[in-house]
Design an enzyme around this catalytic site. Structure first.
Site, PDB file in Angstrom:
ATOM      1  N   PRO A  24      41.258   0.904  80.267  1.00  0.00           N
ATOM      2  CA  PRO A  24      40.609   0.971  78.959  1.00  0.00           C
ATOM      3  C   PRO A  24      41.010  -0.197  78.085  1.00  0.00           C
ATOM      4  O   PRO A  24      42.205  -0.492  77.917  1.00  0.00           O
ATOM      5  CB  PRO A  24      41.104   2.306  78.389  1.00  0.00           C
ATOM      6  CG  PRO A  24      41.391   3.133  79.593  1.00  0.00           C
ATOM      7  CD  PRO A  24      41.915   2.164  80.618  1.00  0.00           C
ATOM      8  N   CYS A  25      40.007  -0.885  77.541  1.00  0.00           N
ATOM      9  CA  CYS A  25      40.275  -2.157  76.875  1.00  0.00           C
ATOM     10  C   CYS A  25      40.688  -1.996  75.419  1.00  0.00           C
ATOM     11  O   CYS A  25      41.202  -2.937  74.821  1.00  0.00           O
ATOM     12  CB  CYS A  25      39.045  -3.052  76.960  1.00  0.00           C
ATOM     13  SG  CYS A  25      37.582  -2.386  76.132  1.00  0.00           S
TER      14      CYS A  25
END
Length: 448
Positions: free
Chosen positions: A144-145
């Protein structure tokens, strides 16, 4: 205990499947041509890819989301039987349903945080899904960025999601795949997050992998949007990094991606495509949009919410000009995020119609096949699109990877585009000059 890396993928497997890949990969120029064709023609190849013969290379996609990266790998099978989707992992129930609906594989509901200290259980899970212990294996980890995003830059290394980067590296070492692929926001190359990335890279290198970290604008790979992403690749032998094939005015445009779609009103669902629907808008929002000139126009300073007008008055000029701005027809879109459904989030208004983007438009701008179906309402669907890896880039990468895994060996790893040091305090500050062509990422890397 980590597996000892082997130098050549599939070296202990005999048979025509591996031989076909070796024949396909014998010439790198031919592989690049195939990669360009797959990325550029993914939509046309998709129907064939979904029913094509699977290949001998197992693919395990951690943080799989709605399937952007897996879609790119599966698309290659339309050209040559190469990949088999062996396992997908995520914790987003709607994204997992979207993945299964389009790719035919049910993802596993697993949280990688649970394997931060002991990776033995996840190794068993992966091994149970593989076609054979000796099958070549690609492990994908697009964590997840948001923990690395410039929009969340206060938490730094302490953000829980950043630790997923390190946990994935531990899991990768324990599994011992032939290739490791990591894609994330470019902020991972900046001062605040560099210690996390450096530690993860060192883990992989100490396990015997050749590792290169670089950054690309996805528009170079046929994606009709400017989307800068960091890409880290680890292989067990020296390799050449992928490079884009489009630049300047040759990049795909908004018109090429969505210009053929029928007009719809805000909140209206197209009778021909349930994904062609935008969020509903208030009357005041529609009136603001109507005041914005078509084809790339900015919101006039005297229209829009009072808060924006007050900021503009204090500054003596229009504030946040991209807010309620229209996309240009003949340019790539700006980065499509999970909030692209909201015209107040940036330049996410249709070039001509008086509304924000539809789910289908956002998906096409992200490079998804035109038949891709998303589970959930408009909001969750946009989040799935915005968090995904663009499938055309994934298809190019997957094709390129065949040349590196099965093609003739190179003497040393391609370090020309390798990021070995932090690029500074902020990547987002570099983007205007990069888009304008005043500098290139490679120039910036060379000065780092």
């Amino acid at each position: 205990m980590a597996r000892k890396p082997r130098a050549v993928a599939g070296e202990r497997i005999a048979g025509s499947a591996i031989d076909r890949l070796r024949a396909f990969a014998v010439d790198r120029a031919t592989v690049r041509d195939a990669a360009i064709a797959t990325a550029g023609g993914l939509d046309n190849l998709w129907t064939k890819a979904r029913t094509a013969e699977a290949g001998p290379v197992d693919v395990v996609d951690m943080f799989a989301g709605c399937g952007g990266m897996s879609a790119g790998f599966l698309a290659v099978n339309a050209l040559v039987p190469a990949y088999r989707l062996a396992m997908a992992v995520d914790i987003d129930a709607l994204a997992m349903r979207t993945y299964e609906r389009n790719l035919g594989l049910k993802p596993s509901l697993l949280n990688l945080h649970d394997y931060a200290e002991d990776q033995s259980a996840i190794v068993r899970e992966v091994n149970a899904r593989r076609s054979s212990p000796d099958a070549p294996l690609v492990l994908i980890g697009c964590a997840p960025c948001q923990g690395f995003s410039s929009h969340r830059n206060a938490e730094g290394e302490g953000d829980e999601r950043n630790s997923l980067f390190l946990t994935f590296a531990k899991v990768a070492v324990a599994i011992g795949p032939d290739a490791i692929i990591v894609e994330n926001v470019p902020e991972v190359t900046t001062d605040r997050y560099w210690p996390v990335v450096r530690r993860a890279r060192r883990m992989l290198e100490e396990a015997g992998y050749h590792v290169v970290l670089t950054a690309h604008d996805m528009s170079e790979f046929g994606v009709p949007q400017h989307r800068f992403r960091a890409v880290m690749i680890g292989l067990r032998r020296p390799f050449v990094m992928p490079r884009g094939f489009l630049s300047g005015t040759a990049r795909r445009t908004v018109r090429q991606a969505i210009g053929h779609l029928p007009a719809v009103l805000p909140g209206q669902i197209s009778p021909h495509d349930a994904m062609h629907r935008s969020a509903g808008h208030r009357v005041s929002t529609v009136e603001t949009i109507k005041a914005v000139p078509v084809d790339g126009g900015n919101r006039p300073s005297h229209v829009g919410p009072d808060c924006l007008r007050r900021v503009g008055e204090r500054q003596g000029r229009a504030a946040y000009e991209d807010v309620y701005g229209r996309l240009w027809w003949n340019r790539p879109a700006i980065t499509i995020t999970g909030h692209a459904r909201n015209p107040a989030s940036g330049r996410y208004v249709h070039p001509e119609q008086h509304r924000g983007l539809t789910v289908r438009e956002a998906a096409l701008l992200q490079g998804f096949p035109s038949t891709w179906q998303f589970e959930g309402s408009v909001g969750p669907a946009f989040m799935q699109v915005g968090n995904a890896v663009p499938p055309p880039f994934a298809a190019f990468l997957a094709t390129h990877l065949l040349g590196e895994l099965f093609g003739p060996a190179v003497e040393k790893t391609d370090r020309e585009v390798d990021i070995l040091h932090s690029l500074g305090p902020s990547f987002s500050r570099l983007i205007p000059a990069l888009k304008a062509g005043h500098r290139t990422l490679h120039d910036r890397m060379a000065r780092a």
